[in-house]
Scaffold this active site. Structure first.
Site, PDB file in Angstrom:
ATOM      1  CE  LYS A   1      -8.382  -7.821   1.621  1.00  0.00           C
ATOM      2  NZ  LYS A   1      -7.305  -8.003   2.344  1.00  0.00           N
TER       3      LYS A   1
ATOM      4  CE  LYS B   1       1.142  -6.581  -2.209  1.00  0.00           C
ATOM      5  NZ  LYS B   1       1.429  -6.493  -0.223  1.00  0.00           N
TER       6      LYS B   1
ATOM      7  N   GLY C   1       1.097  -1.306  -0.114  1.00  0.00           N
ATOM      8  CA  GLY C   1      -0.201  -0.315  -0.361  1.00  0.00           C
ATOM      9  C   GLY C   1       0.957   1.405   0.187  1.00  0.00           C
ATOM     10  CG  ASN C   2       4.542   1.496   1.559  1.00  0.00           C
ATOM     11  OD1 ASN C   2       4.639   0.172   0.827  1.00  0.00           O
ATOM     12  ND2 ASN C   2       6.158   1.412   1.934  1.00  0.00           N
TER      13      ASN C   2
ATOM     14  CE  LYS D   1       3.598  -7.179   3.892  1.00  0.00           C
ATOM     15  NZ  LYS D   1       2.609  -6.584   2.907  1.00  0.00           N
TER      16      LYS D   1
HETATM   17  P1  ADP Z   1       1.436  -4.193   2.023  1.00  0.00           P
HETATM   18  O1  ADP Z   1       0.546  -2.942   2.121  1.00  0.00           O
HETATM   19  O2  ADP Z   1       2.881  -3.435   2.294  1.00  0.00           O
HETATM   20  O3  ADP Z   1       0.409  -5.384   1.992  1.00  0.00           O
HETATM   21  P2  ADP Z   1       0.043  -4.634   5.399  1.00  0.00           P
HETATM   22  O4  ADP Z   1      -0.101  -3.246   6.105  1.00  0.00           O
HETATM   23  O5  ADP Z   1      -0.732  -5.237   4.686  1.00  0.00           O
HETATM   24  O6  ADP Z   1       1.651  -4.418   4.199  1.00  0.00           O
HETATM   25  O7  ADP Z   1       1.441  -4.870   6.198  1.00  0.00           O
HETATM   26  C1  ADP Z   1       2.342  -4.978   6.280  1.00  0.00           C
HETATM   27  C2  ADP Z   1       2.486  -4.432   8.249  1.00  0.00           C
HETATM   28  O8  ADP Z   1       2.376  -5.681   8.868  1.00  0.00           O
HETATM   29  C3  ADP Z   1       3.645  -3.231   8.532  1.00  0.00           C
HETATM   30  O9  ADP Z   1       3.667  -1.857   8.254  1.00  0.00           O
HETATM   31  C4  ADP Z   1       3.342  -3.477  10.157  1.00  0.00           C
HETATM   32  O10 ADP Z   1       2.973  -2.440  10.913  1.00  0.00           O
HETATM   33  C5  ADP Z   1       2.449  -5.177  10.152  1.00  0.00           C
HETATM   34  N1  ADP Z   1       3.365  -6.120  11.028  1.00  0.00           N
HETATM   35  C6  ADP Z   1       2.521  -7.111  12.063  1.00  0.00           C
HETATM   36  N2  ADP Z   1       3.627  -7.625  12.739  1.00  0.00           N
HETATM   37  C7  ADP Z   1       4.521  -7.601  11.834  1.00  0.00           C
HETATM   38  C8  ADP Z   1       6.149  -8.524  12.627  1.00  0.00           C
HETATM   39  N3  ADP Z   1       6.057  -9.130  12.936  1.00  0.00           N
HETATM   40  N4  ADP Z   1       7.057  -7.593  12.025  1.00  0.00           N
HETATM   41  C9  ADP Z   1       6.814  -6.569  11.091  1.00  0.00           C
HETATM   42  N5  ADP Z   1       5.733  -6.175  10.703  1.00  0.00           N
HETATM   43  C10 ADP Z   1       4.487  -6.806  11.357  1.00  0.00           C
HETATM   44 MG    MG Z   2      -1.192  -5.699   2.698  1.00  0.00          MG
END
Ligand code: ADP
Ligand code: MG
Length: 313
Positions: free
Chosen positions: A128, A212, A11-12, A274
């Site tokens: 979702k 994704k 998203g970023n 992820k």
């Molecule tokens: P994207 O849009 O890149 O998929 P998400 O918000 O879905 O982003 O996932 C990334 C976020 O997951 C990070 O910004 C962080 O706040 C969060 N997060 C949750 N658990 C963890 C973890 N164990 N280590 C690092 N980040 C984490």
């Molecule tokens: Mg995400």
């Protein structure tokens, strides 16, 4: 030696509004161009949460305003629309950035359909949340008229929920593969791809959203990539995230990652998919590695200087 890399943008990398996206993609293009300049073959996939949300809300509002002329837009069509305008901004920003570096490459967005299994357990348990918050009365009407399901979203109200099935097959894979082999840059599987199911008389769009991170993993596997790079808003993955015991990880073996997953170290819906995608990719073939890092650190990450790398050992 140049590697084949599938980059999953979070998203970023895209921002939340139309004008923000046009601006934010410039920085994203810099990060991607860095990898291209370093001689890597890149394939780009991306999320679409805020974008598909906007389109779905707009189409729903249009239908509410004038139901006689505008029917409710299927979610698969909303996803396809989001692939289009996100791809447009990425194509343009990346072309501009590469031209600055004297690199001329064809960059193309492929409208991608991804087949899902209609018997996937996700269809029994839609999880979702999408679209606007609705009242209980509105939800009741849509339940009856359309068979939609609704759930309480983290105490903030009621939203429609849709299934998030696993990707099985990328329908446009051969087009993507040919272009990548030809040295072109491809943007594919945006928003996890447009989910389709195969029925007796052909493929049909289904009311679902594919994650994704999982679609990107599938793409990386199918393209025989060396690396799956998941670019997001944190530089590394942590265990005990957000607690006083928080520890940033530079590397996880598949076994360690699986242990931490079991242990509940990663938040479902954000970091968990992820790490699961990274594990699946690292397991899928000899020498395959996944990297989770900050968008701006992609190049440093691939050089092994930052991020969290996930590999078989
Ligand atoms: P994207 O849009 O890149 O998929 P998400 O918000 O879905 O982003 O996932 C990334 C976020 O997951 C990070 O910004 C962080 O706040 C969060 N997060 C949750 N658990 C963890 C973890 N164990 N280590 C690092 N980040 C984490
Ligand atoms: Mg995400």
């Amino acid at each position: 030696m140049g590697k084949r890399i599938v980059i999953a943008l979070g998203g970023n990398a895209l921002g939340k509004t139309i004008s923000e996206q046009a601006e934010v993609v410039k920085g994203t293009a810099k990060a991607v161009a860095g990898l291209v300049r370093a001689g890597h073959q890149v394939v780009i996939s991306h999320g679409n949460g805020p974008q598909v949300g906007m389109i779905q809300k707009a189409m729903t509002a249009l239908h509410k305003q004038d139901p006689e002329h505008y029917e409710l837009c299927p979610l698969s069509v909303c996803t396809a629309m989001s692939q289009g305008y996100i791809g447009l901004d990425l194509q343009r920003a990346l072309r501009n950035e590469l031209e600055k570096c004297g690199i001329s490459k064809s960059i193309t967005t492929i409208l991608t359909q991804v087949e899902v299994n209609p018997n996937d357990d996700a269809f029994k348990n839609p999880s979702k949340p999408i679209g606007a918050y609705v009242t209980e009365a509105e939800a009741e009407v849509l339940r009856k008229e359309r068979g939609f399901e609704f759930a309480e979203d983290a105490g903030r109200g009621i939203r429609r929920v849709v299934p998030s099935p696993k990707p099985q097959q990328i329908l446009e894979l051969e087009s993507i593969r040919k272009m990548v082999e030809d040295g072109q840059i491809v943007i594919a599987c945006g928003g996890g791809g447009v989910p389709v199911v195969k029925e007796e008389d052909g493929y049909f769009g289904t009311e679902a959203i594919i994650d994704k991170d999982f679609a990107s993993e599938k793409l990386a596997e199918e393209l025989n990539a060396d690396y799956l790079i998941i670019l997001t808003a944190v530089e590394k993955v942590a265990i005990f995230y957000g607690t006083p015991r928080q520890k940033w990880l530079e590397h996880m073996s598949v076994r360690e990652a699986e242990f931490y997953i079991e242990d509940g170290q990663f938040a479902p819906g954000s970091m968990l998919p992820k790490v699961e995608a990274a594990v699946a990719f690292a397991k899928s073939g000899h020498g395959r590695k996944a990297l989770i890092t900050l968008l701006e650190k992609a190049e440093e990450g691939i050089e092994g200087r930052t991020g969290t790398e996930i590999s078989m050992v």
